[in-house]
Structure formats: C-alpha cells, structure tokens
Design an enzyme around this catalytic site. Structure first.
Site, mmCIF file in Angstrom:
data_model
loop_
_atom_site.group_PDB
_atom_site.id
_atom_site.type_symbol
_atom_site.label_atom_id
_atom_site.label_comp_id
_atom_site.label_asym_id
_atom_site.label_seq_id
_atom_site.Cartn_x
_atom_site.Cartn_y
_atom_site.Cartn_z
ATOM 1 N N ASP A 170 -66.872 29.990 7.811
ATOM 2 C CA ASP A 170 -68.088 28.850 7.074
ATOM 3 C C ASP A 170 -67.831 28.851 5.982
ATOM 4 O O ASP A 170 -68.213 30.323 4.870
ATOM 5 C CB ASP A 170 -69.449 29.974 7.542
ATOM 6 C CG ASP A 170 -70.770 29.139 6.501
ATOM 7 O OD1 ASP A 170 -69.779 27.940 5.810
ATOM 8 O OD2 ASP A 170 -71.546 29.552 6.455
ATOM 9 N N GLY A 503 9.794 -8.429 0.184
ATOM 10 C CA GLY A 503 11.159 -7.755 0.854
ATOM 11 C C GLY A 503 11.203 -7.904 2.095
ATOM 12 O O GLY A 503 10.039 -8.795 3.119
ATOM 13 N N GLU A 504 12.066 -7.590 2.509
ATOM 14 C CA GLU A 504 12.236 -7.883 4.084
ATOM 15 C C GLU A 504 11.046 -7.052 5.279
ATOM 16 O O GLU A 504 11.414 -6.104 4.225
ATOM 17 C CB GLU A 504 14.167 -7.441 4.773
ATOM 18 C CG GLU A 504 15.060 -8.662 3.797
ATOM 19 C CD GLU A 504 15.505 -9.884 5.126
ATOM 20 O OE1 GLU A 504 14.388 -10.155 5.821
ATOM 21 O OE2 GLU A 504 15.227 -11.182 3.945
ATOM 22 N N THR A 505 10.908 -7.061 6.693
ATOM 23 C CA THR A 505 10.583 -6.543 7.290
ATOM 24 C C THR A 505 11.243 -4.963 7.287
ATOM 25 O O THR A 505 11.863 -4.282 7.049
ATOM 26 C CB THR A 505 10.535 -6.919 8.511
ATOM 27 O OG1 THR A 505 9.322 -6.088 9.828
ATOM 28 C CG2 THR A 505 11.863 -6.989 9.024
ATOM 29 N N ALA A 506 9.740 -3.942 7.585
ATOM 30 C CA ALA A 506 10.008 -2.436 7.291
ATOM 31 C C ALA A 506 11.208 -2.201 5.617
ATOM 32 O O ALA A 506 11.481 -0.788 6.595
ATOM 33 C CB ALA A 506 10.997 -2.244 8.480
ATOM 34 N N THR A 507 10.019 -2.314 5.024
ATOM 35 C CA THR A 507 10.854 -1.672 3.592
ATOM 36 C C THR A 507 9.860 -0.626 2.933
ATOM 37 O O THR A 507 9.917 -0.917 1.637
ATOM 38 C CB THR A 507 11.617 -3.190 2.194
ATOM 39 O OG1 THR A 507 10.493 -4.022 2.596
ATOM 40 C CG2 THR A 507 12.460 -3.712 3.173
ATOM 41 N N GLY A 508 8.603 -0.423 3.217
ATOM 42 C CA GLY A 508 7.711 0.207 2.717
ATOM 43 C C GLY A 508 6.393 -0.681 2.247
ATOM 44 O O GLY A 508 5.875 -0.390 1.687
ATOM 45 N N LYS A 509 6.547 -1.776 1.982
ATOM 46 C CA LYS A 509 5.747 -2.700 2.381
ATOM 47 C C LYS A 509 3.840 -2.036 2.583
ATOM 48 O O LYS A 509 3.202 -2.023 1.926
ATOM 49 C CB LYS A 509 5.106 -4.394 1.335
ATOM 50 C CG LYS A 509 6.635 -5.011 1.301
ATOM 51 C CD LYS A 509 6.574 -5.844 1.015
ATOM 52 C CE LYS A 509 7.063 -6.849 2.850
ATOM 53 N NZ LYS A 509 8.263 -5.778 3.398
ATOM 54 N N SER A 510 3.787 -1.992 3.470
ATOM 55 C CA SER A 510 2.416 -1.670 4.870
ATOM 56 C C SER A 510 2.127 -0.608 3.686
ATOM 57 O O SER A 510 1.259 -0.033 4.183
ATOM 58 C CB SER A 510 2.541 -2.016 5.834
ATOM 59 O OG SER A 510 3.000 -3.210 6.157
#
EC number: 3.6.4.-
Length: 785
Positions: A170, A503-510
């Site tokens: 309360d 550049g040609e394929t497999a040259t480090g671009k990707s």
C-alpha cells in the site's frame, strides 16, 4: 548527523481515524496523545479495544523515520507459499530501495541492502481471510520526504512484480501526516482483528516506524534535494497541448462538475485537490462517492488523475498531452543530423558508424530504435509502439526539405566503421567520420592491424604483381600505367580516360580484377560490354545505373571484332563514360542521372575496334599490355614459343582461392594507397596512350601532316597554286584527286585505305556535282620554300 535526531522514544498517536487537523495541531487529548514505549504498551494492555495510529508529531521539526511498509493481500497464503513469498519480497523491496537510495540520495547500495535484510520486524494479522502485515526495517532510517519521493518507485515495483506480497504494497501511506496502526490495536471499535507481534521481536518499539534508536549497525540516507526543489519552476512544457484543452479533458472524464475548476492554473493544478460534486457515481470506479479527493499529477508528458488516501480504491486515469510529442521526437532526431536527404531524393541514415541508404531495409526505423535511449524518458517510451515509430518516420521524411550534396570527398575511402584519408593515412571513426557524408562504402570494416607493409601477405602479393607486370626497363612505362590505373580506383572523382587491359588469355588480367575487387569491396562493380557497344540513352539501363558512385567498373570479355556481326565500340559511349554524369536509369525508376566516379577498366583479349575515330576519342583511351603468360606444365613449351608472351610462369592453382578468401585484401589496399600517394597527390593524373592502339596510328600521324586552311594561308596562294591548291570562296582548298596523290606518299593504301577513305568522307566538301575538295594544307607545302 546531529545527536538530537539520533534518538526518539516519544511516540505520537492518534486515537481514531480522521482526526481534524486543528485538533491534531493543538494536541487535543481527546484525539491525540504522546507516550513513551513502556507507557504505550501499558495503555494497550489496559485498553484492549483501543484504536491507535502512529504518526509524526511535527514533520517540519522532525521527520526521521524507519523504512516501513504496509502489505494487504485479499487472500490467505498457506505457510509454504507465505515463506517463499516473504523471502522474495524482502529481496525485491531491499533491491528497489537500495537502487533509489543510490540514485537519488547518494547512498551506498550494498550498505542499504545489508541493513534492510539483516534486521526487520513483521506483524501478523489475526484476520484468517487475508494476508496482511506491517514490516519495519529496524536499522534503516530515512526522512518522510524521502519515502514520499520513493512512492513512485515502489508503485512501479508493485505493478511489475509477480510476487503477490509485493503487488499488495500500500503506497498510499507515503504521504504527509501519514499514520500506521499500532501493533495490538484495532482499526475501529467494531473490528476485532489486530496485528500481533511475531518472534523474535517482542518489544513494542520494534514495531514503531517513528521510534529512532540509531547505533553502529544503523544506516541513514535522505534526498540530496528537498521535494520542493525537485518541482520545476514551470510545469507546463511548450510541447504540450494548451492547458485549457487539457483541463477540459479532465473535466469530461469526471462527468460530475469540478466545483473549484476555475481555481486551477498551470502552476497549481498538481497541488490543489479536486472538489467533485457527486451528483452521479464516480465515472472512474462507479462508487457513489469518495471520502478523499482526487488530485492531479504531471508524469511522463501526461496528467495522471488519482485518488488521495488509498489510491487502489479508485481507478487511475491518464490524460496524454502529446499533441506534438511525435513531431518533437522527429525534430530531436533530425537535430542529430543522422538522417539526410540526398540530391537524388534518397534518404541516408547514419547508423553503426557509417552512412547507409534507407532503401532495401527500413534503416530510419532502426535508427529511431537505436537512439531511443538517448532521448528523454518521456519520449523514449513512445517509440516502443510500431505505429508511433511509423508516424515519427513519416514526420522525419516530411521535415527533410533541403537536400545535401554527398560523396564530395575524392581522397576519402569509406568503410563500414569509418573513413580512411588517402593522403595522410588517418582513419576517422564515430563522429569524426560522420562529417564525411559518403553514401557508398567498401562494405567491410577497416582493420589497421592488417593494413601494414611488412607482412607475409605483402611479400606474396608483391611476387604476384611483379610476375604479372615485371619491373624491367622494357616494361617500365607499362608497369607505371598499371599502378596509376589501379590506384586511381581509390579516388572518388571523374576519370578523364578509360583503360584497356589488353593481352592474351591467362596473362593476369582476371587475377588483377579479383585482387582489386577484394581490396575495395562494394566500390567495385563488374558490368557487360553493352555499355561500350549499345546506345546510351535515358531508357532503362541497369549496367549504367549500377555505376553510380562506384570507384571501379570492370568490363570483361569484349567480343572478337573480326567476327561478322560483332558490334564495334561506340566512340560516343567512350566520351559519355568520361563525363561526370552518365545517363541511364534502373528498371522501374526515374533516377537517370548517375554520378561517374569510376575508373573504367576494359579487360580484352582482342584489340579494340571503334566505329569512329577522332582526337576526342584518342584523348580518352589508355592501354596496359599484359605479356606474362601463366601456364599449366603441359602447355608451357608451346607458350614459350609464342611471340605474344615475354615470359611464361607456372600457374599457381591455389591463388584464386586465396584471393576469394581475402587473404591479400589489406595488403593490396595498402599497396594501392601507396601508389595513390605516389601518382595522384595532390592531383589525380591518368594520361591516355593512343599510340598503343593500332587503329589510332593513321590519325596520330595525319595530325602531324595536315593543318586546316585559313585566311592566313591566302597570301601563300602564289606558291601553293603551283602545288595543286586552288582558291575557292576565299578559302585555300585541295582538290580530292590531288589530296589522294599526296597522302599516298605517307600511307600504304593497302594498309590504311579504309582510314584514308573514312577521313575523306568525313571532311570533303562539294564545289558542284562533280568537283570535291578538302580544306586542308599539307604542312610540308607551307614550310618548304
């Protein structure tokens, strides 16, 4: 504490309920009396049917009391339930009082708990139909003002607790001139139930809340401010509805008229009791009338209507005053500058230490919830209601009128947890980063422990980069352009040219592409060839739309332009992609203007072919050649005999997985920042290399052979006429046949026949139906004698 108030053994009692104030103040012996403890005990023994109520004699002069509570539960608990409930009750109320004493009185939390739990007395009601008792904490002392201030805290505890005893406290006894029935006495002469003592306490002073006997085990605390000082000078806040409207709402709730209605004003409405003319039963509880008046209080932005005396005998009614509360909440949030409107009409939100678009997920709602605890208490509770949150969100949107310009910090790289300054290497986080309003980021958190030069990852990365672009004298220019292009991807400004990775394929671009994507995260986007070969207009173009504010755009796998049906690269597109704004909209959107901050890199195995060549195009093209081939062991011998490659390296089969796992993320980012400072501070420089494009050879050379004719050449007409030039319409011109003869001395018609024909068609003019001419002069014809 003064020694005079460390002890009180004179107990002031009222002999009946409802003693008039005048009789109490005058200490009329018919109604009041003062006893020593032993005298009080004898009086009760001699008058077993007496009604005595303990009270403070003069609260202004002396108001030290023990903490006490009156519990009245309309149910009878069995012994086991009672013991469990009373144990939890002691823990709950002691914790509650200790928190209040610590917060409002500066008391030591542990000392309050210790004094309350170690020594207390309990009475027991002889009424078998209910559980009722008084509890006196014998060694815990405070003031009546403090108990009154504690009333709301105990009321909140009572309402939130699951303990039946706690719910039955309360809190009405915490008031001015409060009374508590003395143990062993009746409530009225006709009531035969009393409160009796319980062991181990058998002295009457242990059951009196006004009895004071402080010792070394006692603990005393009181409010650091008086109740009067806690009341603000002005109760009515500007955000509330008008006071007149609020009081009218109160009047409508009661239905019965408020006799002293006109006496209420903004300054006294919480202190003046409401005098109700009970023509009809109480509108709140339907009782015919009440002995004690109703009163108003102001709490949490609302008027609270409650009954004095026992507040549980009538319902409590709340009258909200939040006419503009939700609007005020929105204004407070806007004042934090955490929600902004961009020039494109998007809403951005500062949340979790970065700016984010309020698009795919409701970030404004999340912001509202995240800063709820920073708002005043009367506002924060409003935001728990989803409907009100939506209203606040709508208010915020409506109140944001002025847009802000964002992403204007080209030398700042934003992350999820802050912003990196590319020039000085400082990393800003929290409020320091907030001022750099960037709406896009890498999407990952910056980690300065990994952003270092000396690390195994950096050593591995440098070997990878040096394999892709060797540090040789022959490749020096190519390597420099490679570094310039990649580091420019950190800059948030428009770039003046596009770069072909040829550049040609497999040259480090990707591999380079994946390293870049890992390093700058969401600031990188990969797109299709359509941005180069299709018409760019204001129609739907998600490829262009995705470029908005990105810092690197990679366009991979151009077609073999020698194949029939393949589209040439549009010269107009190249020009548009080097402008600050690129036109193109997402599907189902009208936002066509996209800010172009991207370094656009085009990954191709084939030499680019353009639909039209001019000087504007040649100023916008750069070429990085890739001539290191990464071969499987089985194909190494063939690759070494291929003239397209300068070097052949064995392919690392695990490299792609390492890049995808972000092993080189911070190492490459460190390298990019290093290159950025080397090439692009204080001004970002990215130069074209048109000499690397075979199709540009004719246009580069012809620019050194010809000049446009003008009026300054007219005086030379005597010599020029001998070399085949004619004067037509006051302009020195060269007949088409003569031009073809002269140009053949510089260009092999078999190799450059198409370029020569294209140049003639673009620039030739007609004297008549059969005579054609060009307004050009060969430089050697005006420089030689």
């Amino acid at each position: 504490m003064d020694a005079a108030i460390r002890g009180n053994d004179v107990i002031f009692v009222l002999k009946t309920i409802g003693v008039p104030s005048a009789c109490r103040q005058n200490e009329d012996p018919r109604f009041v009396e003062a006893f020593k403890c032993d005298e009080l005990e004898r009086y009760i023994e001699n008058n077993p049917e007496c009604t005595l109520f303990e009270s403070l004699r003069d609260e202004e002069a002396y108001s030290i009391v023990r903490i006490f509570m009156d519990v009245d539960l309309d149910a009878c608990l069995d012994e086991i339930d009672y013991l469990t409930a009373i144990q939890d009750f002691i823990i709950e109320v002691s914790n509650c009082v200790a928190r209040f004493a610590f917060t409002e009185c500066g008391a030591i939390h542990e000392n309050v708990i210790k004094s309350m739990r170690s020594n207390f007395s309990l009475t027991k009601s002889t009424n078998r139909d209910k559980t009722s008792f008084h509890i006196i904490f014998l060694d815990t002392y405070t003031t009546m003002d403090t108990l009154i201030a504690m009333k709301r805290t105990l009321l909140e505890l009572s309402r939130s607790s699951e303990n039946p005893l706690t719910r039955s406290i309360d809190t009405a006894v915490y008031r001015r001139k409060t009374t508590l029935r003395v143990v062993g006495t009746r409530k009225n002469p006709n009531c035969d139930t009393i409160h009796v003592m319980q062991p181990p306490h058998d002295n009457i002073e242990d059951y009196l809340f006004t009895y004071v006997d402080m010792n070394n085990n006692s603990y005393y605390f009181s409010l650091q401010q008086r109740l009067e000082d806690l009341v603000p000078d002005k109760l009515w806040e500007p955000g509330f509805i008008s006071f007149e409207d609020a009081i009218k709402r109160v009047s409508k709730i009661f239905i019965n008229s408020i006799i002293n209605f006109n006496d209420l004003d903004e300054n006294n409405f919480t202190t003046v009791p409401l005098v109700i003319d009970y023509v009809t039963p109480c509108a709140l509880c339907k009782k015919r009338s009440h002995k004690h008046p109703h009163q108003l209080s102001l709490e949490n932005g609302a008027i609270r209507i409650y009954k004095t005396g026992n507040p549980h005998s009538c319902k409590v009614k709340i009258v909200p005053l939040d006419g503009n509360k939700l609007f005020n909440i929105a204004q407070r949030i806007l004042d934090t500058n955490s929600v902004l409107l961009t020039e494109r009409g998007d809403h951005i939100v500062w949340i979790n230490n970065s700016w984010k678009f309020n698009s795919e997920e409701p970030l404004i709602t999340k912001l509202i919830l995240s800063i709820r605890h920073q708002l005043p208490k009367e506002y924060s509770s409003e935001l728990l209601c989803p409907r009100k949150r939506k209203t606040v969100e709508a208010n915020i949107r409506d109140m944001l009128v002025d847009s802000v310009e964002t992403d204007t910090y080209p030398d700042k790289l934003p992350f999820k947890n802050g912003v990196l300054d590319l020039v000085d290497g400082m990393f800003y986080s929290g409020d320091d980063a907030k001022k750099y309003t960037c709406t896009v980021s890498t999407g990952f958190k910056f980690d300065d422990t990994k952003f270092v030069e000396d690390s195994p990852e950096m050593e591995e990365l440098m070997n990878i980069i040096n394999d892709i672009q060797p540090l040789t004298d022959e490749n020096k220019k190519n390597r420099e352009l490679y570094e310039k292009t990649l580091s420019s991807c950190l800059c948030g400004a428009t770039k003046g040219c596009l770069t072909f990775f040829f550049g040609e394929t497999a040259t480090g671009k990707s591999t380079t592409k994946r390293l870049l994507k890992s390093a700058i995260g969401d600031l990188f986007v990969e797109t299709g060839q359509t941005i180069l070969t299709d018409v760019l207009d204001k129609g739907p173009n998600p490829f262009i739309a995705n470029m908005h504010l990105k810092r690197s755009v990679f366009c991979s796998e151009l077609p073999d332009f020698a194949c029939s049906g393949s589209k040439k690269i549009r010269s107009d597109n190249i020009k548009k992609l080097t402008e600050p704004c690129v036109i193109g909209r997402p599907c189902f959107s009208n936002k066509i203007n996209n800010r172009n901050h991207a370094t656009i890199i085009i990954d191709t195995n084939y030499k680019p072919v353009f639909d039209r060549i001019d000087n504007a195009l040649m100023r916008r093209i750069a070429v990085v050649r890739f001539r290191t081939h990464f071969s499987q062991p089985s194909g190494r011998e063939a690759a070494e005999n291929n003239d397209a490659y300068d070097k052949v390296k064995l392919l690392d089969e695990g490299l792609d997985g390492k890049i995808q796992n972000n092993r080189y993320r911070f190492a490459f980012l460190y390298l990019l920042v290093k290159w950025y400072r080397k090439y692009h501070v204080p001004i970002m420089k990215l130069y074209p290399t048109p000499e690397e494009i075979p199709d540009f050879a004719f246009y580069l050379k012809i620019g050194t052979l010809l000049v446009s004719s003008s009026v300054k050449h007219i005086p030379l007409m005597t010599d020029l006429s001998k070399k085949g030039y004619i004067l037509y319409d006051n302009v020195v011109t060269l007949p088409l046949t003569t031009f073809q003869q002269k140009i053949s001395k510089y260009f092999n018609s078999r190799l450059f026949g198409h370029d020569i024909e294209s140049f003639i068609n673009r620039h030739k003019k007609f004297a008549n139906v059969s005579d054609e001419y060009l307004q050009y002069i060969f430089i050697e014809d005006i420089s030689s004698p």
